[in-house]
Write an enzyme that holds these catalytic residues in place. Structure first.
Site, PDB file in Angstrom:
ATOM      1  N   LEU A  18     -12.281 -11.811 -19.101  1.00 23.27           N
ATOM      2  CA  LEU A  18     -12.466 -12.067 -17.595  1.00 23.27           C
ATOM      3  C   LEU A  18     -11.398 -12.491 -16.862  1.00 23.27           C
ATOM      4  O   LEU A  18     -11.126 -11.704 -15.628  1.00 23.27           O
ATOM      5  CB  LEU A  18     -13.637 -13.031 -17.835  1.00 23.27           C
ATOM      6  CG  LEU A  18     -14.436 -13.405 -16.217  1.00 23.27           C
ATOM      7  CD1 LEU A  18     -14.750 -11.929 -15.872  1.00 23.27           C
ATOM      8  CD2 LEU A  18     -15.330 -14.534 -16.507  1.00 23.27           C
ATOM      9  N   HIS A 695       2.130 -29.454  -1.963  1.00 22.99           N
ATOM     10  CA  HIS A 695       1.344 -28.383  -2.583  1.00 22.99           C
ATOM     11  C   HIS A 695       1.268 -26.967  -1.785  1.00 22.99           C
ATOM     12  O   HIS A 695       0.445 -26.024  -2.139  1.00 22.99           O
ATOM     13  CB  HIS A 695      -0.292 -28.824  -2.514  1.00 22.99           C
ATOM     14  CG  HIS A 695      -0.243 -30.193  -3.367  1.00 22.99           C
ATOM     15  ND1 HIS A 695      -0.102 -31.233  -3.064  1.00 22.99           N
ATOM     16  CD2 HIS A 695      -0.378 -30.561  -4.826  1.00 22.99           C
ATOM     17  CE1 HIS A 695      -0.198 -32.368  -3.950  1.00 22.99           C
ATOM     18  NE2 HIS A 695      -0.284 -31.540  -5.102  1.00 22.99           N
TER      19      HIS A 695
END
Ligand code: GLN
Ligand code: ZN
Length: 757
Positions: A18, A695
């Site tokens: 997947l 981030h």
């Protein structure tokens, strides 16, 4: 018919099919149709496998292309305004991953697991509408294969409770709208087949719910139960006990409760009431989220307790939660030590455990092969208790003789000695540990792992990196340096690989979010440290400079919380073992002249229990572990810790008690708001509140950082402040890091000049 039940199954695929299908579609290499095909064949394989394993209630709609909560948002048409113009798969993946123009929905941790769900965004304008396609199609898909499934749906209270309202309204105001849609959905499902079983996942019921939320349970489940006589309703809770909610559910016509008897043993307390109400009990007696083999003797004992109340015809055997949280199969793991492998059980193996246990529980006849398996199970369970690979008697003795360990000297005394020794200035600059992991570093590590290059070549590559990293930090003018962590693939794996008691699988991936998977280390035995783990890297780095180099360790609680942990001794014990091992590392580092040592506790908060009444106990042993790990530090050895959080309000006293000399934290995105708590409680130790967000690739300007430092100064005195980025720099590019740190250092000198002006 054997009497068992499965809550849910992993969907990422034995070979992460997947993941591959999704990622190549996202990279525009394939079409959405290819994704759907991959999904179909995974579902087919998984259903058939469960069927062949003798599972009686096989789930559908537990599959998801990204996340089940996201699927529920689609089911109910909970679509934030900014995505209004999108539809179908474009809409679905935009909610999860954002678009060029619009930010994705927030993602957050699923209870106390490492799985993450997409947070539903409710607003006054949410246009609730039913879109039943996925639920219906999956049922039909299985039925076409000759498998009639039980249908999984997210419970209404859990769905709303996990949502956020962008207008800051009470999310539960939407209960009736959602209930109406669920009634409509059940009516539609009712036409699909006779005797349907529908599972409502309500893990929120294991939290401490207020009476207002509890009061919603009865009307919701009364209504859902009344939709059709043809539909049996299961309410499924997991990860803890759900007694308050269960008691209410007993007054509704729901058919069954699925309860966790591993992590929610208190569920046993309401067996009498369950009996009186004649409900079916789906007993989660096999651990659904850990990877160790069940000891059938123990399980039978547990089931016998349950059976003294619950009639056999009202009992189904199950896992404690969905198997989503364990890897697919053990079969392919051919490099694991055989004794370790024997103790393990992944999703496929757990199906077999469910089958065997239901035969045992209901006194059905065992065939020859099954009998042999039961005997083998017994042997393995006994061996686990005796095995010298698992039980390290010398270590156990040492642990037993440990008295409460505190480092020498109170903080006030230590910090004086440390400041005299290290002579760093106010607003000392440092980083959190890692520097960019370049292609070259990764390639070298991989080549070494594959034995394509020698140890010496590998070490030289790492040393070169460290050397460059140190000279960069000197050039840019940072005060406390780090070696950069090039030798670490992962902050937990690196230590696990060097500690006894840890094992590493090759393929044991579990879904973390969307297509992302993690492969946690397995702690199967007593943990000890055969030799120093970081000393040579740190001392090499220190040899390159006259400035201070900070040693870098991962803390015991974080190592624990990011691993699969053996279930035959308490987690607190395992944590203590890791802590003891780390305490030797701290000592070796200080002996080698590394006297500033950071012990990262990035995942300290993740281990917090779901029930308030258990928090004290967790805090107590987690705290002791951290303190034990640094207990050998001398007064003039400065202990730092780092935590990847910004919200400390609820844990501040524990943080204080950890008594690290310096803590670096992640508050960069909130100005100085989240730092206030440190002032409020009169926090004494030093703090390095991240001054920019690592981030994102964005480089913060000097002005911005100056502004941020000045905000911090409003809360804490400069004597108590360190200046650093808000986390490790591993995922960033060198270019960004260089510019950002240059700006950081410049900002500090500007603020220092302001001070003396
Ligand atoms: N020392 C680690 C690093 O810099 C800390 C990482 C973390 O907190 N997640 O990478
Ligand atoms: Zn961090």
């Amino acid at each position: 018919m054997s009497k068992n039940y499965l809550i849910g199954f992993p969907r990422i695929g034995e070979n992460r099919e997947l993941k591959r299908a999704l990622e190549s579609y996202w990279a525009n290499e394939t079409t959405y149709n290819d994704v759907l095909e991959a999904a179909s064949s995974l579902k087919e394989k998984h259903w058939k496998e469960q069927n062949a394993a003798g599972i009686c209630y096989i789930p559908s709609n537990d599959f998801s292309l990204y996340d089940n909560i996201l699927d529920t948002s689609i089911l109910l048409n909970v679509i934030p305004k900014r995505f209004e113009n999108l539809e179908n798969e474009e809409l679905y993946f935009a909610l999860a991953r954002g678009t060029k123009e619009e930010q994705a929905c927030e993602m957050t941790k699923w209870f106390n697991t490492n799985y993450h769900y997409i947070v539903p965004e409710l607003s006054k304008d949410t246009n609730f509408k039913l879109n039943s396609k996925k639920v219906v199609d999956e049922f039909k898909e299985a039925k076409a294969l000759g498998i009639k499934t039980k249908i999984n749906l997210t419970g209404i209270i859990t769905y709303l409770g996990l949502s956020k309202s962008v207008d800051n309204e009470d999310v539960y105001l939407n209960v009736n709208k959602v209930l109406d849609l669920y009634v409509e959905l059940l009516k539609e499902l009712d036409t699909l087949d006779d005797n349907l079983v529908i599972q409502f996942d309500e893990p929120l019921f294991v939290k401490d719910l207020d009476s207002k939320v509890l009061s919603l349970i009865k009307p919701i489940y009364d209504t859902l139960s009344k939709v059709s006589k043809n539909i049996k309703i299961v309410v499924s809770t997991y990860f803890e006990h759900s007694n308050e909610a269960s008691k209410i559910l007993l007054t509704t016509p729901v058919w069954a409760l699925s309860l966790d008897f591993i992590y929610g043993l208190n569920n046993l307390d309401i067996l009498q009431e369950l009996k009186d109400s004649n409900k079916v009990v789906i007993a989660g007696v096999i651990d659904g989220r850990n990877v160790f083999k069940s000891d059938f003797n123990e399980k039978i004992k547990l089931l016998n307790t349950i059976k003294t109340y619950i009639k056999e015809e009202n009992l189904l055997i199950s896992t404690s939660c969905s198997l989503l949280h364990v890897p697919y199969t053990l079969e392919v793991e051919d490099k694991l030590n055989i004794e370790v492998k024997e103790c393990l059980s992944f999703a496929r193996e757990k199906l077999n455990e469910i089958r065997l246990l239901s035969i045992l529980c209901f006194n059905k006849r065992l065939n020859q092969k099954d009998q042999e398996e039961i005997i083998k199970n017994k042997k393995i369970s006994e061996n686990r208790k005796k095995s010298s690979q698992i039980n390290n008697l010398k270590l156990q003795k040492e642990l037993n003789s440990l008295s409460l360990v505190e480092r020498v000297g109170a903080y006030e005394e230590r910090i004086k000695v440390q400041k005299a020794f290290f002579k760093y200035d106010d607003l000392a600059t440092t980083t959190i540990g890692s520097f960019p992991q370049t292609k070259e570093v990764r390639a070298s590590r991989l080549a070494y792992k594959r034995k394509e290059i020698s140890k010496e070549e590998y070490e030289n590559d790492m040393k070169q990196y460290i050397k460059d990293c140190i000279s960069f930090q000197e050039e840019v003018g940072l005060e406390v340096l780090v070696h950069g962590e090039p030798e670490r693939n992962d902050m937990v794996e690196y230590f696990g690989e060097q500690l006894e008691g840890f094992a590493f699988s090759q393929y044991a991936w579990v879904q973390s979010y969307g297509s992302r998977c993690v492969k946690p280390p397995l702690i199967y035995g007593d943990v000890s440290r055969p030799k120093a783990m970081t000393v040579s890297w740190s001392t090499y780095a220190q040899e390159q400079t006259k400035k201070i180099v900070k040693g870098m360790l991962t803390g015991p609680v974080t190592i624990l919380n990011w691993s699969f942990v053996r279930d035959d001794i308490p987690r607190s014990e395992v944590s203590k073992q890791i802590a003891l091992a780390l305490s030797y590392e701290v000592d070796d580092l200080q002996k080698a002249g590394i006297k500033m040592i950071q012990v990262d506790e990035a995942a300290f908060k993740e281990g917090y229990p779901l029930r308030v009444k258990n928090i004290k106990e967790y805090e107590s042993w987690a705290l002791k572990s951290f303190k034990l790990s640094v207990s050998k530090a001398h007064k003039d050895t400065q202990i730092h810790t780092h935590m990847c959080y910004s919200q400390f309000n609820d844990i501040i006293t524990t943080i204080e008690e950890m008594d690290a000399d310096v803590i670096t934290i992640e508050t960069s995105r909130s100005g100085n708001k989240l730092l206030q708590i440190f002032k409020e409680v009169g926090y004494k130790q030093e703090v390095g509140p991240g001054v920019y967000d690592i981030h994102s690739p964005r480089v913060p300007s000097v002005e911005e950082i100056v502004k941020q430092i000045n905000l911090l100064k409003e809360v804490l005195p400069v004597t108590q402040l360190w200046i650093n980025p808000d986390c490790g720099l591993k995922t960033r590019k060198w270019k960004e890091v260089k510019e950002s740190l240059k700006n950081l250092v410049e900002a500090v000198s500007i603020v220092r000049a302001q001070k003396s002006a």
